[in-house]
Design a protein around this motif. Structure first.
Motif, PDB file in Angstrom:
ATOM      1  N   VAL A   1       0.942  -1.082   0.085  1.00 34.40           N
ATOM      2  CA  VAL A   1       0.050  -0.106  -0.088  1.00 34.40           C
ATOM      3  C   VAL A   1       1.022   1.230  -0.016  1.00 34.40           C
ATOM      4  O   VAL A   1       1.640   1.415   0.804  1.00 34.40           O
ATOM      5  N   TRP A   2       0.780   2.035  -0.929  1.00 32.30           N
ATOM      6  CA  TRP A   2       1.573   3.499  -1.082  1.00 32.30           C
ATOM      7  C   TRP A   2       0.942   4.641  -0.724  1.00 32.30           C
ATOM      8  O   TRP A   2      -0.573   4.615  -0.727  1.00 32.30           O
ATOM      9  N   VAL A   3       1.480   5.399   0.074  1.00 30.65           N
ATOM     10  CA  VAL A   3       0.975   6.531   0.580  1.00 30.65           C
ATOM     11  C   VAL A   3       1.629   7.829  -0.101  1.00 30.65           C
ATOM     12  O   VAL A   3       3.064   7.642  -0.287  1.00 30.65           O
ATOM     13  N   ARG A   4       0.910   8.756  -0.574  1.00 25.24           N
ATOM     14  CA  ARG A   4       1.589   9.839  -1.433  1.00 25.24           C
ATOM     15  C   ARG A   4       1.022  11.469  -0.659  1.00 25.24           C
ATOM     16  O   ARG A   4      -0.181  11.522  -0.523  1.00 25.24           O
ATOM     17  N   HIS A   5       1.966  12.156  -0.115  1.00 21.52           N
ATOM     18  CA  HIS A   5       1.554  13.325   0.350  1.00 21.52           C
ATOM     19  C   HIS A   5       1.407  14.438  -0.490  1.00 21.52           C
ATOM     20  O   HIS A   5       2.141  14.393  -1.648  1.00 21.52           O
ATOM     21  N   ALA A   6       0.408  15.496  -0.533  1.00 25.33           N
ATOM     22  CA  ALA A   6       0.287  16.581  -1.159  1.00 25.33           C
ATOM     23  C   ALA A   6      -0.107  17.765  -0.237  1.00 25.33           C
ATOM     24  O   ALA A   6      -0.719  17.617   0.759  1.00 25.33           O
ATOM     25  N   ASP A   7       0.708  18.748  -0.505  1.00 22.76           N
ATOM     26  CA  ASP A   7       0.275  20.159   0.088  1.00 22.76           C
ATOM     27  C   ASP A   7       0.811  21.241  -0.760  1.00 22.76           C
ATOM     28  O   ASP A   7       1.253  20.983  -1.890  1.00 22.76           O
ATOM     29  N   GLU A   8       1.195  22.435  -0.299  1.00 23.71           N
ATOM     30  CA  GLU A   8       1.510  23.528  -1.101  1.00 23.71           C
ATOM     31  C   GLU A   8       2.971  23.479  -1.690  1.00 23.71           C
ATOM     32  O   GLU A   8       3.375  24.218  -2.735  1.00 23.71           O
ATOM     33  N   GLN A   9       3.664  22.713  -0.936  1.00 24.50           N
ATOM     34  CA  GLN A   9       5.163  22.257  -1.465  1.00 24.50           C
ATOM     35  C   GLN A   9       5.103  21.197  -2.579  1.00 24.50           C
ATOM     36  O   GLN A   9       6.104  21.018  -3.221  1.00 24.50           O
ATOM     37  N   LEU A  10       4.459  20.206  -2.169  1.00 22.42           N
ATOM     38  CA  LEU A  10       3.974  19.053  -2.954  1.00 22.42           C
ATOM     39  C   LEU A  10       2.952  19.125  -3.884  1.00 22.42           C
ATOM     40  O   LEU A  10       2.122  18.370  -3.199  1.00 22.42           O
ATOM     41  N   VAL A  11       3.023  19.776  -5.013  1.00 22.35           N
ATOM     42  CA  VAL A  11       1.663  20.026  -5.662  1.00 22.35           C
ATOM     43  C   VAL A  11       1.308  18.698  -6.351  1.00 22.35           C
ATOM     44  O   VAL A  11       2.079  18.103  -6.959  1.00 22.35           O
ATOM     45  N   LYS A  12       0.190  18.385  -6.231  1.00 18.67           N
ATOM     46  CA  LYS A  12      -0.594  17.198  -6.710  1.00 18.67           C
ATOM     47  C   LYS A  12      -0.301  17.258  -8.516  1.00 18.67           C
ATOM     48  O   LYS A  12      -0.559  18.236  -8.852  1.00 18.67           O
ATOM     49  N   GLY A  13       0.254  16.360  -8.664  1.00 14.79           N
ATOM     50  CA  GLY A  13       0.522  16.256 -10.306  1.00 14.79           C
ATOM     51  C   GLY A  13       2.202  16.779 -10.507  1.00 14.79           C
ATOM     52  O   GLY A  13       2.519  16.586 -11.860  1.00 14.79           O
ATOM     53  N   SER A  14       2.761  17.490  -9.865  1.00 10.19           N
ATOM     54  CA  SER A  14       3.984  18.045 -10.050  1.00 10.19           C
ATOM     55  C   SER A  14       5.345  16.993  -9.977  1.00 10.19           C
ATOM     56  O   SER A  14       4.878  15.693  -9.422  1.00 10.19           O
ATOM     57  N   ASP A  15       6.223  17.170 -10.416  1.00  6.25           N
ATOM     58  CA  ASP A  15       7.588  16.121 -10.483  1.00  6.25           C
ATOM     59  C   ASP A  15       7.610  15.846  -8.912  1.00  6.25           C
ATOM     60  O   ASP A  15       7.981  14.821  -8.869  1.00  6.25           O
ATOM     61  N   ALA A  16       7.745  16.912  -8.117  1.00  6.78           N
ATOM     62  CA  ALA A  16       8.197  16.784  -6.693  1.00  6.78           C
ATOM     63  C   ALA A  16       7.176  15.821  -5.868  1.00  6.78           C
ATOM     64  O   ALA A  16       7.504  15.244  -5.251  1.00  6.78           O
ATOM     65  N   TRP A  17       5.971  15.783  -6.438  1.00  8.29           N
ATOM     66  CA  TRP A  17       4.846  14.989  -5.798  1.00  8.29           C
ATOM     67  C   TRP A  17       4.893  13.460  -6.237  1.00  8.29           C
ATOM     68  O   TRP A  17       4.622  12.629  -5.596  1.00  8.29           O
ATOM     69  N   ARG A  18       5.447  13.219  -7.427  1.00  8.52           N
ATOM     70  CA  ARG A  18       5.693  11.800  -8.040  1.00  8.52           C
ATOM     71  C   ARG A  18       6.242  10.927  -7.221  1.00  8.52           C
ATOM     72  O   ARG A  18       7.489  11.266  -6.562  1.00  8.52           O
ATOM     73  N   ILE A  19       6.065   9.521  -7.060  1.00  8.42           N
ATOM     74  CA  ILE A  19       6.830   8.658  -6.323  1.00  8.42           C
ATOM     75  C   ILE A  19       8.223   8.582  -7.180  1.00  8.42           C
ATOM     76  O   ILE A  19       8.375   8.392  -8.466  1.00  8.42           O
ATOM     77  N   VAL A  20       9.294   8.321  -6.315  1.00  2.04           N
ATOM     78  CA  VAL A  20      10.713   8.268  -6.949  1.00  2.04           C
ATOM     79  C   VAL A  20      10.674   7.147  -7.972  1.00  2.04           C
ATOM     80  O   VAL A  20       9.896   6.122  -8.163  1.00  2.04           O
ATOM     81  N   PRO A  21      11.473   7.400  -9.373  1.00  2.00           N
ATOM     82  CA  PRO A  21      11.375   6.568 -10.560  1.00  2.00           C
ATOM     83  C   PRO A  21      11.872   5.145 -10.267  1.00  2.00           C
ATOM     84  O   PRO A  21      11.273   4.229 -10.929  1.00  2.00           O
ATOM     85  N   GLU A  22      12.557   4.773  -9.144  1.00  2.00           N
ATOM     86  CA  GLU A  22      13.050   3.639  -8.925  1.00  2.00           C
ATOM     87  C   GLU A  22      12.054   2.802  -8.153  1.00  2.00           C
ATOM     88  O   GLU A  22      11.908   1.203  -8.320  1.00  2.00           O
ATOM     89  N   LEU A  23      10.817   3.430  -8.008  1.00  2.00           N
ATOM     90  CA  LEU A  23       9.791   2.339  -7.182  1.00  2.00           C
ATOM     91  C   LEU A  23       8.346   2.770  -8.055  1.00  2.00           C
ATOM     92  O   LEU A  23       8.135   4.038  -8.083  1.00  2.00           O
ATOM     93  N   THR A  24       7.728   1.911  -8.459  1.00  2.00           N
ATOM     94  CA  THR A  24       6.551   1.857  -9.309  1.00  2.00           C
ATOM     95  C   THR A  24       5.448   1.191  -8.672  1.00  2.00           C
ATOM     96  O   THR A  24       5.714  -0.240  -8.579  1.00  2.00           O
ATOM     97  N   PRO A  25       4.412   1.723  -8.116  1.00  2.00           N
ATOM     98  CA  PRO A  25       3.202   0.995  -7.719  1.00  2.00           C
ATOM     99  C   PRO A  25       2.683   0.088  -8.957  1.00  2.00           C
ATOM    100  O   PRO A  25       2.418   0.637 -10.149  1.00  2.00           O
ATOM    101  N   ALA A  26       2.312  -1.069  -8.679  1.00  2.00           N
ATOM    102  CA  ALA A  26       1.631  -1.901  -9.513  1.00  2.00           C
ATOM    103  C   ALA A  26       0.194  -1.684  -9.661  1.00  2.00           C
ATOM    104  O   ALA A  26      -0.395  -0.882  -8.875  1.00  2.00           O
ATOM    105  N   ASP A  27      -0.229  -1.760 -10.861  1.00  2.00           N
ATOM    106  CA  ASP A  27      -1.842  -1.313 -11.139  1.00  2.00           C
ATOM    107  C   ASP A  27      -2.756  -1.767  -9.967  1.00  2.00           C
ATOM    108  O   ASP A  27      -3.613  -0.975  -9.851  1.00  2.00           O
ATOM    109  N   ALA A  28      -2.628  -3.005  -9.618  1.00  2.00           N
ATOM    110  CA  ALA A  28      -3.546  -3.310  -8.559  1.00  2.00           C
ATOM    111  C   ALA A  28      -3.157  -2.894  -7.011  1.00  2.00           C
ATOM    112  O   ALA A  28      -4.014  -3.261  -6.286  1.00  2.00           O
ATOM    113  N   GLU A  29      -1.936  -2.304  -6.807  1.00  2.00           N
ATOM    114  CA  GLU A  29      -1.664  -1.724  -5.539  1.00  2.00           C
ATOM    115  C   GLU A  29      -2.228  -0.373  -5.372  1.00  2.00           C
ATOM    116  O   GLU A  29      -2.249   0.488  -6.012  1.00  2.00           O
TER     117      GLU A  29
END
Length: 186
Positions: free
Chosen positions: A50-78
């Motif tokens: 189960v993945w958790v992802r934070h959003a706020d004024e510094q981590l704007v939803k959809g921005s590069d900073a908000w994205r999960i690091v490229p080394e880790l990718t949630p599976a479609d069903a996760e």
């Protein structure tokens, strides 16, 4: 041993391993690699991730900073749970997701140690979950300018106090990546 009824399963909870959160984190690459190895192992053992992802004024939803690091990718069903508070349970669907998966035990990894990881650990434990912290799979940035200890000490202290945390009917503890047992204490 969770206090939650009919919740025999364990989940790997990956908190805020986002580009903007871990960009300057202590031992970032080693921690992300440890998390990646646990994600791979959980998937092989059919343990929910189960993945958790934070959003706020510094981590704007959809921005590069908000994205999960490229080394880790949630599976479609996760499941990916979005949050805006430190405790991953506050005003999110996390409890519903875990209930549906019949999860009563969490193995916790991610960032930041002294904020969202600690808040979520305490939040899970007070809600009745067995809560295991993976001591070499969480990290934080350097906040010494604001009076915090250096990151290595923050991490070591969190590992120390969580390894001695307890409560009636629940277990807590700290383990190394190599010692994670998704079957857990029963």
């Amino acid at each position: 041993m969770t206090t939650l009824e009919n919740r025999p399963n364990t989940a790997l909870l990956v908190i805020d391993v986002q580009c903007g959160v871990v960009a300057g984190a202590h031992e970032r690459d080693a921690v992300v690699a440890n998390i990646g190895s646990l994600v791979d192992r959980a998937r092989r053992e059919q343990v929910p991730v189960v993945w958790v992802r934070h959003a706020d004024e510094q981590l704007v939803k959809g921005s590069d900073a908000w994205r999960i690091v490229p080394e880790l990718t949630p599976a479609d069903a996760e499941p990916v749970v979005d949050k805006s508070y430190g405790d991953s349970f506050e005003d999110t669907a996390l409890e519903s997701v875990l209930s549906e998966l019949r999860v009563g035990r969490l193995v916790v990894v991610g960032a930041q140690t002294d904020m969202c990881v600690r808040s979520t650990l305490h939040g899970s434990f007070t809600r009745g979950y067995d809560s295991t912290l993976v001591g070499d799979a969480h990290t934080t940035e350097d906040l010494t300018a604001w009076g915090a200890p250096v990151p290595g000490q923050v991490i070591a202290h969190t590992n120390l106090y969580w390894s001695h945390h307890d409560g009636p009917g629940r277990t807590a503890g700290t383990v190394a990546t190599k010692d994670v047992d998704f079957a857990g204490p029963r």
